[in-house]
Design a protein around this motif. Structure first.
Motif, short mmCIF file in Angstrom:
data_model
loop_
_atom_site.label_atom_id
_atom_site.label_comp_id
_atom_site.label_asym_id
_atom_site.label_seq_id
_atom_site.Cartn_x
_atom_site.Cartn_y
_atom_site.Cartn_z
N PRO A 37 0.80 -1.21 0.00
CA PRO A 37 0.00 0.00 0.00
C PRO A 37 0.84 1.28 0.00
CG PRO A 37 0.14 -0.83 2.21
CD PRO A 37 0.89 -1.79 1.35
N TYR A 43 8.98 5.99 -0.43
CA TYR A 43 10.40 5.65 -0.38
C TYR A 43 11.25 6.82 -0.87
CZ TYR A 43 8.75 0.91 0.24
OH TYR A 43 8.13 -0.20 0.74
N GLN A 335 -11.74 8.73 15.98
CA GLN A 335 -11.33 9.49 14.79
C GLN A 335 -12.25 9.30 13.60
OE1 GLN A 335 -8.48 11.17 15.71
NE2 GLN A 335 -8.40 9.90 17.51
N ARG B 51 10.80 1.03 6.53
CA ARG B 51 10.93 0.98 5.07
C ARG B 51 12.28 0.44 4.65
NH1 ARG B 51 6.83 6.03 4.37
NH2 ARG B 51 5.16 4.72 5.15
N HIS B 94 -5.05 4.88 14.77
CA HIS B 94 -5.74 5.31 15.99
C HIS B 94 -5.71 6.82 16.14
CE1 HIS B 94 -7.52 2.42 18.63
NE2 HIS B 94 -6.60 1.53 18.32
N GLY B 95 -4.99 7.49 15.26
CA GLY B 95 -4.88 8.94 15.39
C GLY B 95 -3.83 9.37 16.39
N PRO B 103 -0.10 15.23 6.81
CA PRO B 103 -1.08 14.45 6.05
C PRO B 103 -0.60 13.04 5.71
CG PRO B 103 -0.21 16.27 4.73
CD PRO B 103 0.30 16.46 6.12
N GLU B 104 0.71 12.82 5.75
CA GLU B 104 1.20 11.48 5.41
C GLU B 104 1.24 10.54 6.59
OE1 GLU B 104 4.82 12.12 3.32
OE2 GLU B 104 3.77 12.78 1.52
N HIS B 106 -1.25 10.29 9.05
CA HIS B 106 -2.52 10.71 9.62
C HIS B 106 -3.55 9.58 9.55
CE1 HIS B 106 -6.03 13.19 10.42
NE2 HIS B 106 -5.19 14.09 10.87
N SER B 107 -4.38 9.52 10.57
CA SER B 107 -5.34 8.41 10.65
C SER B 107 -6.30 8.38 9.46
CB SER B 107 -6.16 8.51 11.94
OG SER B 107 -6.89 9.71 11.95
N THR B 108 -6.54 9.53 8.84
CA THR B 108 -7.50 9.53 7.76
C THR B 108 -6.90 9.03 6.45
OG1 THR B 108 -6.99 11.84 7.44
CG2 THR B 108 -9.00 11.34 8.64
N GLU B 111 -2.68 3.77 4.93
CA GLU B 111 -3.11 2.46 4.44
C GLU B 111 -2.07 1.45 4.87
OE1 GLU B 111 -6.18 1.77 2.67
OE2 GLU B 111 -5.46 -0.12 3.47
N TRP B 112 -2.52 0.35 5.44
CA TRP B 112 -1.55 -0.61 5.98
C TRP B 112 -1.35 -1.83 5.08
CZ3 TRP B 112 -3.94 -2.90 11.10
CH2 TRP B 112 -5.13 -3.52 10.80
N ASP B 113 -0.28 -2.57 5.43
CA ASP B 113 0.11 -3.73 4.63
C ASP B 113 -0.59 -4.99 5.15
OD1 ASP B 113 1.46 -5.36 2.87
OD2 ASP B 113 3.23 -5.55 4.13
N ARG B 123 -13.08 1.52 11.32
CA ARG B 123 -14.46 1.58 11.81
C ARG B 123 -14.70 0.46 12.82
NH1 ARG B 123 -15.17 4.69 7.54
NH2 ARG B 123 -15.51 2.92 6.19
N ARG B 210 -4.79 -6.45 -4.50
CA ARG B 210 -3.49 -5.78 -4.56
C ARG B 210 -2.51 -6.46 -3.61
NH1 ARG B 210 -2.42 0.06 -4.80
NH2 ARG B 210 -2.57 0.24 -7.04
N GLN B 211 -2.99 -6.75 -2.41
CA GLN B 211 -2.11 -7.36 -1.41
C GLN B 211 -1.62 -8.73 -1.88
OE1 GLN B 211 -1.32 -4.56 0.67
NE2 GLN B 211 -1.06 -6.27 2.07
#
Ligand code: FES
Lengths: 376, 468
Positions: A37, A43, A335, B51, B94-95, B103-104, B106-108, B111-113, B123, B210-211
């Motif tokens: 993702p 990177y 949130q 990373r 969790h914020g 913005p990078e 941020h909870s909103t 996207e996780w792996d 939610r 995608r994953q």
């Protein structure tokens, strides 16, 4: 040196993707598929913050003192910056203070497509420190060359048309001169300085931003008049004196920028003269903290508004006028209810922290601190 | 039935609970006001490190046909995935880092792996689980819909398969979570279960494909001839991450001492009661700095549940203050080694696979679920008592100890009674045996006697005949 060259070389192709399109984006897309993702930018900007195209960034390359409380920041934008903005527009700049990004808008002071020494394409903004403005003071007094900032694309309708009108009047005061400076420099650079009168007010000579440059322009261009009004010694510029000094002011396309009081007076004056359509005004948000408890909340896209006290949460406020706001726990932990504050201020009811325009707020535990607008 | 009266259970008065809430609020406040550059640097470095580990792992796997490269690459990738999942994905969503206004991070937008889309997980997790922590029928994370983790839930034959279900869940944890969250998302949106083309379903499908494509097709393909071993390595890294995430979550919620609550508890719940519910509903495990980091600081699950949106790197210092409060109010602070906490959860999983008639305790005094009724026949649920001399308070923790002691006492007593009864029985048996022997002897004697009489009689008859 070699490394710098290599960097320039790597950045070179992206300097052309002002609109963030083109072949590079195809490559980005292909790589993104593998790195999901995460995006390639996740990177790339580890290697060099300027290589992020997801979000505009820039590096401050120079801080020039203008007056005792103002400075010009020269910034080298990273990938994807659109240099074809119009003179008079402003950009958003985000800067890191104590671990937190703070956003403000500042007018660009340079002409579009400005190239600095060594052929680098640069932009500049001028910042005036405000008494309680933490960010502006930091920018004027504390920011070091080399600092990475975030940028928001140029915007705003306070712009000089192309070609410029034959007769122009600029009325500015204080840091209101900054958007006009960009216009003047553009005209100068394109050798298109028409019949321009610029009335600029500042308390003393030492407070005049770009003073030397204004004088120089005045000397070099017979069609340009720089009228400096030093208010400490000569008092405020009287709009009535326009009739005497520049009797053709009604024919001039006018741009005005400065403190709200001055702009109100100008607006009134132009209206009563029946030439309001010739007037362009920029009211930039004065950097200040929240004005109080409660206020009028505007729900941007729905256009609904409501006046609330300082204890009503923005979520409740929205619901009471029928705006569908997202929510979950209603107690500040999940949130779900996060919405962007597009204008004005809000306050976190739990700890009194202030939220600025551009911040994301949890509506269930935030209240209006003065008038504010939510992006929903 | 689980806890229905948190005041009664905790042995605190409403006023106590309110002041406790205020004290917890002030802990929050002090962390909030001291957040700054140091914390921001922590998360940025974590991101950079994660990373680098991932890139390194993927790079090493190009040589994965070599055994050592395979092992090294798999290890690097596993660690990267664990950090991404625990310290980054979970905590950012969790914020915890929203205060940075970046913005990078941020909870909103994070996207996780993991297979499921972050938004759906947020939610289900941030809202359903964290708001309704351990409330029966409201917190769907209680057993994740497939395990019976408290005897408040009725036993069904399917629970017999619990030991196997548990293993399966552990190995495919990300899939379990993803489907679980999708279900909750659809339920919240009022979309029927069977419908498979709703926006949440499509979002789910997009993320899943995608994953899967990334780990099982694209990266292996990129390594060319080493594709097979890279595929194995990727699968292994996912498995390792799944097992670890599963273990951390289970240790945080299912060891003995993590209490359950009934839905009535939510009615008019005060902030203080909410805090108490979080505190009593979760469990910690002991971890050093490395393990804490690898668990996303969820070894401090209690602190996390009290303050889900405070930066994770501050939980260790928050823990010190929370423990002090527990001491002050004489509240339990559930913790233990990772192994012990897991074994307790493991025991519950296997025990509760059985129908209730095989279980000794009830949901009022079971190891995994108790209620205020647990104290009813031991002591009156006395409110927080303060020793006038030492100033020490007696509350829930002491009451729990008392309850435990009195249970032990009861058990000892029962054993005693049993032993006595056994002794008495034995004595009776001995007696009866003696009586039996006696009776046998008497019977034998009687038989002999009768035989003699008979012989005698016969002899006499013979004698008469001879005489005639
Ligand atoms: S509704 Fe949960 S944080 Fe606002």
């Amino acid at each position: 040196m070699v490394l710098n060259k290599f960097r320039e070389w790597l950045e070179a192709p992206a300097a052309e993707v002002g609109d963030r399109g083109g072949k590079l984006n195809v490559l980005r897309g292909a790589v993104a598929r593998v790195t999901t993702p995460l995006l390639p930018d996740d990177y790339l900007h580890l290697a060099n913050p300027l290589w992020s195209a997801r979000e505009l960034r820039g590096r401050i390359v120079e801080v020039q003192k203008e007056t005792a409380d103002s400075a010009t920041l020269v910034i080298k934008p990273g990938w994807g910056f659109d240099f074809k903005y119009r003179p008079g527009q402003y950009i958003g700049i985000g800067i890191l203070i104590d671990g937190r990004w703070n956003w403000r808008s500042y007018s660009l002071t340079c002409p579009p497509d400005w190239t600095g020494e060594g052929g680098k394409r640069l932009i500049s903004i001028a910042v005036k420190a405000m008494p309680e403005g933490k960010l502006s003071s930091h920018l004027v007094n504390g920011v070091a060359a080399g600092t990475i900032v975030r940028l928001a694309a140029p915007q705003g309708g306070f712009v000089l048309p192309e070609p410029p009108p034959a007769k122009v009047l600029f009325l500015t005061a204080g840091s209101g001169i900054t958007p006009v400076m960009s216009m003047l420099r553009t005209m100068d650079r394109r050798d298109g300085v028409t019949d321009v009168v610029h009335v600029h007010s500042a308390p003393t000579d030492a407070d005049v931003m770009f003073g030397a440059e204004l004088r120089d322009l005045h000397d070099r261009h017979p069609s340009f008049v720089s009228h400096l009004q030093l208010t400490d010694s000569h008092g405020l510029f009287s709009l009535d004196s326009l009739d005497e000094l520049y009797p053709d002011w009604r024919e001039r396309e006018t741009w005005a920028c400065g403190p709200a009081g001055m702009l109100d007076a100008i607006e009134q004056h132009w209206k009563s003269a029946g030439v309001a359509d010739k007037l362009h005004i920029e009211r930039f948000e004065v950097e200040r903290s929240a004005v109080g408890e409660g206020g009028t909340v505007t729900f941007g896209t729905t256009g609904r508004t409501l006046t609330v006290d300082g204890a009503t949460s923005l979520l409740e406020a929205g619901e009471s006028v029928g705006v569908q706001l997202p929510f979950g726990c209603r107690m500040g932990i999940c949130q779900t209810c996060v919405v962007t504050l597009s204008a004005g201020h809000a306050r976190d009811l739990r700890n009194g922290d202030e939220r600025q325009p551009g911040d994301k707020v949890q509506t269930c535990i935030s209240a209006a601190a003065g008038d504010c607008t939510l992006d929903i | 039935m689980a806890i229905t009266d948190i005041q009664g259970y905790t042995h605190l008065t409403a006023a106590d609970i309110e002041t406790l809430g205020k004290e917890l609020d002030s802990i929050r406040r002090s962390v909030e006001t001291s957040r700054g550059e140091r914390d921001a640097r922590y998360i940025r470095r974590t991101i950079a490190a994660q990373r680098c580990l991932e890139v390194a792992g993927r790079a090493v796997l190009f040589g994965s046909r070599n055994r050592w490269a395979w092992l090294g690459g798999t290890a690097l990738l596993s660690v990267a995935k664990i950090i991404e999942n625990m310290e980054l994905g979970h905590n950012v969503s969790h914020g915890q880092w929203d205060w940075m206004n970046d913005p990078e991070i941020h909870s909103t937008s994070w996207e996780w792996d993991m297979t499921g889309p972050s938004a759906q997980w947020r939610r289900a997790h941030n809202y359903s689980h964290h708001t309704y922590t351990n409330v029966l029928g409201k917190d769907e994370d209680l057993g994740f819909g497939i395990l019976r983790m408290t005897r408040d839930e009725a036993w069904r034959p399917v629970h017999l398969a619990q030991p196997a279900a548990n293993l399966l869940l552990a190995a495919t944890f990300e899939w379990g979570i993803a489907l679980h969250d999708l279900g909750i998302e659809k339920e919240l949106a009022g979309i029927p279960d069977k419908k498979l083309t709703s926006p949440p379903d499509l979002e789910f499908a997009r993320k899943v494909s995608r994953q899967v494509a990334k780990d099982f097709v694209l990266y292996p393909a990129l390594t060319g001839p080493a594709w097979k071993s890279t595929l194995k390595a990727n699968a292994t890294a996912n498995l390792v991450r799944n097992l670890w995430a599963y273990a951390v979550i289970f240790c945080g919620h299912f060891p003995d001492g993590a209490e359950k609550f009934t839905i009535e508890q939510l009615d008019g719940e005060t902030q203080g009661e909410w805090y108490l519910r979080q505190m009593l509903g979760s469990a910690n495990f002991k971890a050093g700095p490395v393990m804490a980091f690898m668990s996303g600081n969820l070894c401090y699950q209690i602190e996390h549940h009290l303050f889900p949106d405070l930066p994770s790197n501050r939980y260790s210092e928050v823990a010190v203050r929370v423990r002090e409060l527990c001491d002050k109010y004489d509240l339990p602070y559930t913790t233990g080694s990772l192994g012990k906490q897991y074994l307790l959860a493991f025991r519950t999983i296997h025990k509760l696979a059985l129908p209730d008639r095989f279980l000794k305790r009830t949901s009022d005094d079971a190891p995994e679920t108790s209620s205020e009724r647990k104290f009813s026949d031991i002591s009156l649920p006395e409110r927080l008592r303060v020793d006038p001399e030492t100033g020490k308070r007696f509350g829930l923790r002491s009451a729990l100890q008392d309850a435990k002691a009195s249970l032990q006492e009861k058990a000892r007593h029962e054993k005693e009674v049993l032993r006595e009864a056994k002794v008495a029985l034995k004595a009776r048996a001995r007696q009866e045996k003696a009586a039996l022997r006696e009776a046998k002897r008497a019977l034998g004697e009687r038989a002999t006697h009768e035989r003699e009489v008979l012989q005698d009689k016969a002899a006499r008859r013979w004698g008469r005949r001879v005489a005639r």
